[in-house]
Design a protein around this motif. Structure first.
Motif, short mmCIF file in Angstrom:
data_model
loop_
_atom_site.label_atom_id
_atom_site.label_comp_id
_atom_site.label_asym_id
_atom_site.label_seq_id
_atom_site.Cartn_x
_atom_site.Cartn_y
_atom_site.Cartn_z
N VAL A 1 -9.96 -48.89 19.09
CA VAL A 1 -9.04 -47.94 18.47
C VAL A 1 -8.39 -48.56 17.24
N SER A 2 -7.96 -49.81 17.35
CA SER A 2 -7.33 -50.49 16.20
C SER A 2 -8.30 -50.63 15.04
N ALA A 3 -9.55 -50.97 15.36
CA ALA A 3 -10.56 -51.12 14.31
C ALA A 3 -10.86 -49.78 13.64
N MET A 4 -10.94 -48.73 14.43
CA MET A 4 -11.21 -47.39 13.87
C MET A 4 -10.05 -46.92 13.00
N ARG A 5 -8.83 -47.17 13.47
CA ARG A 5 -7.67 -46.75 12.68
C ARG A 5 -7.64 -47.48 11.33
N ILE B 1 -0.24 -45.54 -3.23
CA ILE B 1 -1.30 -45.52 -2.22
C ILE B 1 -1.17 -46.71 -1.29
N LEU B 2 -0.99 -47.88 -1.87
CA LEU B 2 -0.91 -49.11 -1.06
C LEU B 2 0.30 -49.06 -0.13
N GLN B 3 1.41 -48.55 -0.61
CA GLN B 3 2.61 -48.45 0.22
C GLN B 3 2.39 -47.48 1.37
N TRP B 4 1.72 -46.36 1.09
CA TRP B 4 1.47 -45.39 2.15
C TRP B 4 0.52 -45.97 3.21
N GLN B 5 -0.51 -46.67 2.78
CA GLN B 5 -1.43 -47.30 3.73
C GLN B 5 -0.68 -48.30 4.61
N SER B 6 0.18 -49.09 4.01
CA SER B 6 0.96 -50.06 4.78
C SER B 6 1.85 -49.36 5.80
N ARG B 7 2.42 -48.26 5.39
CA ARG B 7 3.29 -47.50 6.29
C ARG B 7 2.52 -46.94 7.47
N MET B 8 1.29 -46.45 7.24
CA MET B 8 0.48 -45.89 8.32
C MET B 8 0.00 -46.97 9.29
N ARG B 9 -0.17 -48.19 8.80
CA ARG B 9 -0.56 -49.28 9.70
C ARG B 9 0.56 -49.62 10.68
N LYS B 10 1.79 -49.43 10.25
CA LYS B 10 2.94 -49.78 11.09
C LYS B 10 3.43 -48.61 11.94
N ALA C 1 -19.37 -43.69 13.48
CA ALA C 1 -18.68 -44.22 14.66
C ALA C 1 -17.59 -45.23 14.28
N LYS C 2 -17.60 -45.72 13.05
CA LYS C 2 -16.60 -46.69 12.62
C LYS C 2 -15.23 -46.06 12.44
N TYR C 3 -15.19 -44.76 12.13
CA TYR C 3 -13.90 -44.14 11.80
C TYR C 3 -13.62 -42.86 12.59
N SER C 4 -14.53 -42.42 13.47
CA SER C 4 -14.34 -41.14 14.13
C SER C 4 -15.04 -41.12 15.49
N VAL C 5 -14.82 -40.04 16.21
CA VAL C 5 -15.45 -39.81 17.51
C VAL C 5 -16.19 -38.48 17.45
N LEU C 6 -17.40 -38.44 18.03
CA LEU C 6 -18.17 -37.20 18.11
C LEU C 6 -18.34 -36.80 19.57
N ILE C 7 -17.81 -35.63 19.94
CA ILE C 7 -17.99 -35.06 21.27
C ILE C 7 -18.80 -33.78 21.08
N PRO C 8 -20.04 -33.72 21.52
CA PRO C 8 -20.88 -32.54 21.27
C PRO C 8 -20.22 -31.26 21.75
N GLU C 9 -20.21 -30.24 20.87
CA GLU C 9 -19.54 -28.98 21.20
C GLU C 9 -20.17 -28.30 22.41
N GLY C 10 -21.49 -28.52 22.62
CA GLY C 10 -22.14 -27.92 23.78
C GLY C 10 -21.56 -28.44 25.08
N ASP C 11 -21.17 -29.71 25.11
CA ASP C 11 -20.57 -30.27 26.33
C ASP C 11 -19.20 -29.67 26.60
N VAL C 12 -18.45 -29.41 25.52
CA VAL C 12 -17.13 -28.80 25.70
C VAL C 12 -17.27 -27.35 26.12
N ARG C 13 -18.21 -26.65 25.49
CA ARG C 13 -18.42 -25.24 25.81
C ARG C 13 -18.89 -25.08 27.26
N GLY C 14 -19.71 -26.01 27.73
CA GLY C 14 -20.19 -25.96 29.11
C GLY C 14 -19.24 -26.56 30.11
#
Length: 538
Positions: free
Chosen positions: A447-451, A300-309, A417-430
């Motif tokens: 972006v770096s903090a969220m990742r 797990i730790l190795q995979w996390q390190s790999r995703m950071r790079k 909001a710490k780890y994701s973005v919310l775009i209301p589906e109604g705004d996309v549909r409209g």
């Protein structure tokens, strides 16, 4: 002669009287001795005198240890070198510091027809895919091996509906299993509910056939003494499909699914699903099984390190198919926006004949190269793709809080909001928003903090290989069991106090209560304002 007879009669009478008086005195003396010696013998601690300890004392110590933990005594882990002295020492240590205190799980030994026999019918478990290929390795699927974009070990071609055998296999290795249900903090029911219902979802099966397995299960449970402790409120089970497959509202043969979760017995239980109903109180969502099943903490730790790079050249990506048959689906608009943003968006349309979206290497390669991954609803609110993207260190973009925020309450942060973005589906549909503009406007520092938050979530969302055990890291299984025990503890306390917290709110507001602990007005109310209809996921 007459005088002698009278004399003998008087003599015999006197002897009988003397014997009777002696017998009476004997019982009086015996009773007095019993009253005197009983408290002296039983009430005094004779073992306090040195040298008095005897085999009787050792036997008493053994019996006390056996009653405290018959499983370990039977296994021979307490009685050592043929003696009982160590058993007494073990019991004293156990009483002071029992690592499993409050964590014991009792697992029902269900008849095979409710779980393992269903796996033998693997060709009936999916209309389009041969599930037999996916059920090897305790449900993890085939080992992928050493591939580019993946680590050399821990990766499997796991089907998204294989949670039941995976969870059951992990439970068999749980360190605090007990054979004594009276000591259990919770009771696990290893019923493969998803495998049971899916055999009859497609084809000419009437409602009674689809309900037969569920009805047979609750009948079996009711007849067990463990059910009577709390009326099933301390029982929990895993259903490896979405909740709507188990919530048929009528008995029409053409209606979808079975009525497992609507049965009175199951409404008392805690049911764990890959997607729960925001409006109901007895089911809770836990992560879909993804492709990564580590066997060590280091993996797990190795995979996390790999995703950071990892270098990410694509702003956002989407892997999925359109849903033209669903009027409310926004997938068509998302695909059009992605095609319009060719230099910023990578699109993979999931077509059955190409099967790219079922290829772990292809999916992980695309997500690893992206900063954001779009996760719109499909046939239902949630997607396995959400967990694939987080596993790849890609920030998920949701279009309704029902896709994650009110689902995986035990595994995802409440501060979405710490780890994701919310775009209301109604705004996309409209057609009121540009996904590219919104995502491009997020600063690099944010972006770096969220990742980093996404990468930190990885251990909480994977199910470790059931054949091994992680030492320091808690995975999705560990967090789920802890949450179930906490829930049962709360229910047990409420029962003692004659309370029921579920009476404080109705089904309409249950999502708010479990997500925020209140039913007060909330900014997401409009997402849940209309009745959520039963949907299905193929």
């Amino acid at each position: 002669m007459m005088h002698r007879k009278q004399f003998n009669r008087r003599k015999n009478k006197m002897e009988n009287s003397i014997a009777a008086r002696c017998r009476n005195k004997f019982w009086i003396v015996f009773l007095a001795l019993f009253v005197f010696w009983h408290p002296l013998f039983y009430g005094f601690n004779w073992f306090s005198f040195p040298g008095i300890a005897s085999p009787a004392k050792q036997a008493a110590i053994f019996m006390e240890a056996f009653l405290a933990d018959p499983v370990r005594i039977r296994a021979g882990t307490v009685v050592k070198n043929g003696g009982f002295e160590d058993a007494g020492k073990e019991l004293k240590l156990k009483q002071k510091d029992d690592a499993c205190a409050g964590r014991y799980i009792y697992m029902h030994d269900l008849p095979g027809r409710f779980n393992e026999d269903l796996m033998k019918e693997c060709k009936l478990l999916n209309k389009w895919v041969d599930m037999c290929d996916y059920l090897v390795n305790m449900g993890l699927g085939p080992d992928i091996g050493n591939r580019r974009f993946l680590q050399s070990r821990g990766w499997f071609s796991t089907n998204q509906f294989s949670l039941e055998p995976i969870f059951h296999s992990r439970m068999k290795q749980y360190e605090c299993l007990t054979n004594d249900s009276s000591r259990a903090a919770a009771v696990f029911v290893p019923y493969y509910a998803g495998f049971d219902v899916v055999r009859h979802l497609w084809g000419d099966f009437n409602a009674s056939v689809r309900d037969s397995g569920a009805l047979g299960l609750v009948k079996w449970l009711r007849e067990k003494p463990e059910w009577g402790f709390m009326g099933g409120r301390d029982h929990f089970m895993v259903a490896g499909r979405i909740t709507w497959d188990f919530r048929r509202l009528d008995d029409g043969d053409s209606s979808w699914g079975n009525k497992l979760m609507l049965l009175p017995e199951c409404r008392n239980m805690t049911v764990l699903t890959i997607e729960s109903s925001p409006r109901d109180k007895n089911d809770f969502a836990i992560p879909y099984p993804s492709y990564f099943h580590p066997s060590t903490d280091d993996q797990i730790l190795q995979w996390q390190s790999r995703m950071r790079k990892q270098r990410r050249r694509t702003l956002f990506s989407f892997a999925g198919a359109p849903r033209p048959n669903l009027d409310d689906s926004i997938r068509g608009q998302i695909i059009r926006q992605c095609l319009k943003s060719r230099t910023k968006c990578r699109l993979s349309e999931c077509k059955p004949e190409r099967r790219k979206c079922d290829n772990p290497v292809y999916v992980m390669r695309m997500f690893q190269s992206s900063v954001f991954c779009l996760q719109p609803p499909g046939d239902s609110f949630t997607r396995r793709s959400t967990f694939d993207s987080i596993l790849a260190g890609c920030i998920p973009v949701f279009f309704t809080p029902a896709s994650a925020y009110v689902q995986y309450l035990w595994h995802l942060p409440r501060n979405f909001a710490k780890y994701s973005v919310l775009i209301p589906e109604g705004d996309v549909r409209g057609k009121n928003v540009s996904i590219e503009n919104i995502l491009s406007g997020i600063s690099n520092s944010r972006v770096s903090a969220m990742r980093e938050e996404v990468i930190k979530l990885i251990p909480k969302l994977v199910y470790a290989d059931p054949r091994t055990r992680l030492k320091r890291i808690k995975d999705a299984f560990d967090l789920t069991v802890e949450a179930v025990i906490d829930r049962v503890k709360k229910l047990r306390k409420e029962m003692r106090e004659g309370k029921d917290s579920s009476l404080d709110f109705d089904d309409e507001h249950s999502w708010k209560y479990y997500a925020f602990g209140t039913v007060a007005e909330h900014e997401w109310d409009h997402f849940f304002s209309k009745q959520i209809s039963s949907t299905r996921q193929n």
